[in-house]
Design a protein around this motif. Sequence first.
Motif, mmCIF file in Angstrom:
data_model
loop_
_atom_site.group_PDB
_atom_site.id
_atom_site.type_symbol
_atom_site.label_atom_id
_atom_site.label_comp_id
_atom_site.label_asym_id
_atom_site.label_seq_id
_atom_site.Cartn_x
_atom_site.Cartn_y
_atom_site.Cartn_z
ATOM 1 N N GLU A 12 4.800 14.787 -9.363
ATOM 2 C CA GLU A 12 3.318 14.699 -9.928
ATOM 3 C C GLU A 12 2.683 13.910 -8.802
ATOM 4 O O GLU A 12 3.064 13.181 -8.236
ATOM 5 N N LEU A 13 1.436 14.570 -8.750
ATOM 6 C CA LEU A 13 0.696 13.991 -7.628
ATOM 7 C C LEU A 13 -0.912 13.653 -7.996
ATOM 8 O O LEU A 13 -1.511 14.355 -8.740
ATOM 9 N N SER A 14 -1.647 12.627 -7.290
ATOM 10 C CA SER A 14 -2.797 12.453 -7.648
ATOM 11 C C SER A 14 -3.693 11.696 -6.505
ATOM 12 O O SER A 14 -2.723 11.074 -5.696
ATOM 13 N N GLY A 15 -4.548 11.756 -6.221
ATOM 14 C CA GLY A 15 -5.176 11.017 -5.162
ATOM 15 C C GLY A 15 -6.687 10.597 -5.452
ATOM 16 O O GLY A 15 -7.335 11.380 -6.167
ATOM 17 N N ARG A 16 -7.217 9.529 -4.904
ATOM 18 C CA ARG A 16 -8.632 9.301 -5.208
ATOM 19 C C ARG A 16 -9.152 8.584 -3.809
ATOM 20 O O ARG A 16 -8.409 7.769 -3.290
ATOM 21 N N THR A 17 -10.241 8.761 -3.535
ATOM 22 C CA THR A 17 -11.285 7.939 -2.759
ATOM 23 C C THR A 17 -12.416 7.400 -3.098
ATOM 24 O O THR A 17 -13.109 8.304 -3.867
ATOM 25 N N ASP A 18 -12.631 6.264 -2.557
ATOM 26 C CA ASP A 18 -13.995 5.691 -2.892
ATOM 27 C C ASP A 18 -14.783 5.195 -1.864
ATOM 28 O O ASP A 18 -14.240 4.422 -0.939
ATOM 29 N N VAL A 19 -16.143 4.999 -1.974
ATOM 30 C CA VAL A 19 -16.675 4.416 -0.961
ATOM 31 C C VAL A 19 -16.686 2.896 -1.113
ATOM 32 O O VAL A 19 -16.754 2.215 0.084
ATOM 33 N N GLY A 20 -16.311 2.190 -2.053
ATOM 34 C CA GLY A 20 -15.930 0.638 -2.034
ATOM 35 C C GLY A 20 -17.251 -0.025 -2.398
ATOM 36 O O GLY A 20 -18.267 0.634 -2.893
ATOM 37 N N THR A 21 -17.401 -1.376 -2.502
ATOM 38 C CA THR A 21 -18.468 -2.022 -3.013
ATOM 39 C C THR A 21 -19.573 -2.556 -2.054
ATOM 40 O O THR A 21 -20.587 -2.952 -2.328
ATOM 41 N N ALA A 22 -19.356 -2.241 -0.736
ATOM 42 C CA ALA A 22 -20.332 -2.793 0.438
ATOM 43 C C ALA A 22 -20.687 -1.766 1.370
ATOM 44 O O ALA A 22 -21.784 -1.988 2.157
ATOM 45 N N ARG A 23 -20.163 -0.498 1.351
ATOM 46 C CA ARG A 23 -20.647 0.315 2.603
ATOM 47 C C ARG A 23 -21.475 1.304 1.945
ATOM 48 O O ARG A 23 -21.591 1.667 0.683
#
Length: 285
Positions: A12-23
């Motif tokens: 089972e696989l999953s991935g997530r990327t996020d800009v974050g809170t400051a950039r």
Amino acid sequence: MTALSESDFAVELSGRTDVGTAREENEDAIGHERHGDGHVVVAVADGVSGNVGGATASSMAIASVLKSYREQPADRPTGKRLARAVQQANIDVYDFAVVVSDLWGMATTLTAVAVDQGELTAVHVGDSRLYLIRDGGISQLTKDHTVVAERVRMGLLSAQRARYHPDRSTLTRSLGRELIVGVDRFSRPMSQGDVLLVCSDGLYNVLDQAELASLTQGRSADAACQELIDTANRRGTPDNLSAAVIRLVGPTPPRAGRAGVLARLRALARPKAARRKMELGRATY
Ligand code: MN
């Protein structure tokens, strides 16, 4: 927020990327590909900021490593295939930076993991990390290619001081900066229930190892990625952040040659020097 997810019986696989809170921009990139039952490839890249082209370098590296892996003969050993794919990604990023002068000097980290029939192979450049979570414990399988981590390994700096060191993100190696890149590569057998976490420094800089383990364990790969990103964002990580999770939910195939009694006896009968050479040959640094 970018998400990807797939499940089947074995992996089972999953991935997530996020800009974050400051950039303003996300210079991290992630990708994955499934190559049949029980065979997946996952990659995480963190574009080097303070330089133009961080986002270009990371997304190119991901696209290139997955494409190169896909296009190589399926009967080629996974380790060789992945090693070639990461060198191709390096050449692609380097070449593009030569042609587009605005992007000169762009670079990225790249950590790519293949799980094929219960065997893990990883290739790694930079300071993204691969962790193995097994039986409630967590261990970092990759070495950080940073100035600070090198100093810790040489015994010149404590791990505690390294964690908050202002130069902790200064890389000693990165992908795309030179035509040849030194890549760490290793393989190891996995077991049913093992969880692999690949993440960028935006995540592990605000969550310690115990938290990475507890937020990942007992959750689906999807839920774990979501929880990791959300918790890190609540802490207010100043960086972009990425997490990819691979869970070996199904039984792993028996490895006859490896664990067989005969093979073990043969290994014991081998002269010590030859055995040592074999061990050294397995990982290239
Ligand atoms: Mn980062």
